[in-house]
Write an enzyme that holds these catalytic residues in place. Structure first.
Site, PDB file in Angstrom:
ATOM      1  N   ARG A 186       0.238  -1.373  -4.261  1.00  0.00           N
ATOM      2  CA  ARG A 186       1.190  -2.396  -3.704  1.00  0.00           C
ATOM      3  C   ARG A 186       0.470  -4.078  -4.123  1.00  0.00           C
ATOM      4  NH1 ARG A 186       1.389  -1.188   1.986  1.00  0.00           N
ATOM      5  NH2 ARG A 186      -0.092   0.505   1.446  1.00  0.00           N
ATOM      6  N   HIS A 220      -2.136   6.102   7.059  1.00  0.00           N
ATOM      7  CA  HIS A 220      -1.969   5.167   5.841  1.00  0.00           C
ATOM      8  C   HIS A 220      -0.604   5.703   5.467  1.00  0.00           C
ATOM      9  CE1 HIS A 220      -2.285   3.571   1.891  1.00  0.00           C
ATOM     10  NE2 HIS A 220      -3.738   2.978   2.234  1.00  0.00           N
TER      11      HIS A 220
END
Ligand code: FAD
Length: 623
Positions: free
Chosen positions: A270, A250
């Protein structure tokens, strides 16, 4: 040899995360007496850590969304190595599974007009993740627990016994799948963590739902339970694992302070507008959009920013590329000397959203950074870097039934199963995977069990499992914690986010040596709650799984999704039709190359020809 208590069930589900509980509920509803075994407390599975949401094309946030768009995104995210029928079933059935969850009591965040809200995530064309703030996994598991209890109450009304048809054995660890003389599944061998007592659960169907493998790596978002047990149990029972080279790093784990390194920073940051910057203050992701995605991502910051308000007329910002792309980009920036003080990059949401919106939309992140790093994310940027997060590889299964290849009575679902996500999973596609294939595994495991299949556990199988479990008490002096640390360091340094041929070969040598030492692993004390003993038993699994990862990664001479080779940086179309299967042999692992099943023509027709030409091998395009 002393006798071991035995109990008889129709279906045994190993694991009580989202996949295991969904499987157990379905098996019980299909009429099978079902036992669930889990290593930790009921309700504490890894699924509770899931933050961002469940991907399902409910089209609440964008009416153009449907299962075909979701299918396309999933295949693109997986670089076309997905078991396409799984990706199709997943995209088709995910909305129904989310609705169903709501009828069982889940409380998702809502749109202003009262529908389930959906948020953006990397690689998803439309806002698609149903969520509960950034605590979605907790709500999912809470709901499945509630449903489990409701079924037990129903059983109590009918039979006078809550556990007559559905029973949870919490804090029990399964160490072997047992088979009958004909090679069919016959049950499992487990020990209770607290007392150390052994138990055999006999059943014609066993569903593996044990989650992932992250604890073989030093920096990981995964909890202590992720020791690859189900992967190893399947291997040892004779089932192959598929494409174990694909491990997802990740892009955004915490990098500071050292004690919390690896803990996840959800992609929702995000998705909700957070941007990545290097030490020069540049939004560097614009420099890292690969050719296959060029047409779909914004070329300027202005366009990327406009997309949040007007997605119809603008392209999404490259911070929302699939995870493999973002993780590699961060790695490159740090390597080029443009990293943050503690070896990551900056993730900033403080200049993008008002403080109260951040606290409302990302409450866990707010508290996580405040408490663990003394950083106020409403006022400052976070420092983040890649962390081992998810394994795409797993038990090779039949797409429809979740039956493990080659072992009658064995099933696998959730993160332990392979195929669904190809070489890279899109965020949000795991929680939906758990529900879709958890239900399928439970259903088909129950059908198999009540059809009268399955045999009897042989006494010598039980004796062998018992002797194996007790061996560390007579071991030859190797410390399980030392071996674990050395394995984690090896995987981190030599089979991590960027791989090289020589390093992977060295990793295999080290794993071989560790395996040999693990044969002499020794623990002190007794069987009552003894973490050293538990780790000694987990080591077998982590070593097997790590060997699978390293062997497959060395074999696949290309870069694709969660497998990046510095010496083979390109995605090679000739590798598209190749799956790598790992099988247990002589205490280690052997590899086999098999052809992937050709994608059904009507599904290929969902893509433009030019796009397919970027992925498919020459012979596949001609066919
Ligand atoms: P788990 O939930 O891990 O359950 C595994 C179960 O197996 C546990 O009960 C464990 O005790 C049991 N078990 C293991 N070994 C044994 C054994 N030997 N014997 C008995 N029991 C055993 N995905 C998304 O889709 N959306 C997200 O927003 C998201 N956020 C995430 C955030 C974090 C921090 C992490 C780490 C992951 C996230 N993921 C997300 C991924 C997702 O949470 C996992 O892939 C998923 O929850 C795995 O579910 P599972 O049911 O397969 O396994």
């Amino acid at each position: 040899m002393s006798s071991v208590e035995r109990q008889r069930w129709d279906v045994v589900v190993v694991g009580a995360g989202g996949a295991g509980l969904r499987a157990a509920i379905e098996a019980r509803r299909a009429g099978a007496r079902t036992a669930v075994v889990c290593k930790s407390l009921f309700g504490k599975a890894h699924t509770v850590m899931a933050e961002g949401g469940i991907a399902a094309s409910m089209a609440n946030a964008n009416e153009h969304d449907d299962w075909k768009v979701h299918f396309r995104d999933t295949m693109r995210g997986g670089k076309f190595l997905n078991q396409w029928r799984m990706a199709e079933l997943h995209a088709q059935e995910a909305p129904e599974r989310v609705w169903e969850l709501e009828t069982w009591g889940a409380l998702f965040d809502r749109t202003p007009d009262g529908r389930i809200a959906q948020r953006n995530f990397g690689g998803h064309e439309y806002p698609r993740l149903a969520h509960v703030g950034d605590r979605t996994g907790l709500e999912l598991l809470r709901t499945l627990q509630q449903k489990t209890v409701a079924l037990q109450q129903e059983d109590h009304r009918e039979t006078g016994d809550h556990e007559s048809r559905l029973k949870v054995f919490q804090e029990f660890t399964v160490t072997r799948v047992l088979k009958d003389a004909d090679g069919r599944v016959a049950g499992v061998f487990c020990y209770e963590r607290e007392s150390g007592r052994f138990l055999v659960l006999e059943a014609p169907s066993v569903v593996l739902a044990t989650g992932g493998i992250g604890k073989s790596f030093k920096v990981t978002s995964n909890s202590w339970e992720y020791t690859g047990d189900g992967h190893a149990l399947a291997l040892l029972a004779g089932a192959p694992l598929v494409n174990m080279e694909f491990v997802q790093f990740h892009p955004t784990g915490m990098v500071w302070p050292p004690s919390v390194k690896g803990i996840l920073v959800t992609e929702s940051v995000r998705g909700d507008g957070g941007v990545l910057r290097n030490s020069d203050g540049e939004r560097f992701m614009f420099d890292y959009v690969p050719d296959v995605f060029k047409e779909k991502y914004a070329e300027t910051e202005e366009e990327g920013d406009r997309w949040y308000e007007d997605p119809e007329n603008n392209r999404r910002p490259p911070e929302l590329l699939p995870r493999d792309e973002v993780a590699r980009a961060i790695n490159s920036e740090v390597k080029a000397g443009r990293g943050s003080p503690h070896g990551g990059v900056f993730l900033d949401v403080s200049t993008r959203l008002p403080a109260d919106a951040i606290r409302r939309r990302l409450p866990s992140m707010y508290h996580q950074f405040k408490e663990l790093a003394d950083v106020d994310i409403t006022a400052e940027a976070m420092e983040v870097g890649p962390t081992c997060h998810y394994v795409m590889g797993g038990v090779a299964v039949d797409s429809e039934t979740a039956a493990a290849v080659g072992v009658p009575g064995l099933f696998a679902c959730g993160e332990v199963a392979g195929g669904m996500h190809g070489s890279n999973r899109l965020g949000g596609n795991s929680l939906s995977d758990l529900l879709v294939f958890g239900r399928r595994a439970g259903l088909y495991a129950a059908q198999y069990a009540v059809s009268g299949a399955g045999g009897v556990v042989e006494a010598d199988e039980v004796d062998a499992a018992r002797a194996e479990a007790l061996a560390p008490f007579d071991g030859g002096g190797e410390n399980p914690y030392t071996l674990h640390q050395e394995l984690q360091q090896t995987m981190n340094d030599l089979v991590g986010i960027i791989r090289r041929e020589g390093e992977m070969a060295e990793a295999l040598e080290r794993i071989g040596a560790l395996r040999e030492r693990a044969g002499r692993v020794a623990v002190e004390g007794h069987r009552q709650f003894n973490p050293g003993w538990h780790l000694a038993l987990d080591l077998r699994n982590m070593l097997l799984v790590s060997e699978c990862v390293a062997r497959a990664a060395l074999e696949r001479t290309e870069s694709r999704g969660g497998h990046t080779r510095e010496d083979r940086p390109a995605m090679e179309r000739s590798w598209r039709p190749v799956n790598l299967l790992c099988r247990a042999a002589d205490g280690g692992v052997v590899l086999e190359r098999v052809r992937t099943e050709p994608v059904r023509p009507d599904l290929l027709a969902l893509f433009e020809k030019e796009e397919l030409a970027k992925y498919l091998a020459e012979e596949e395009l001609e066919a």
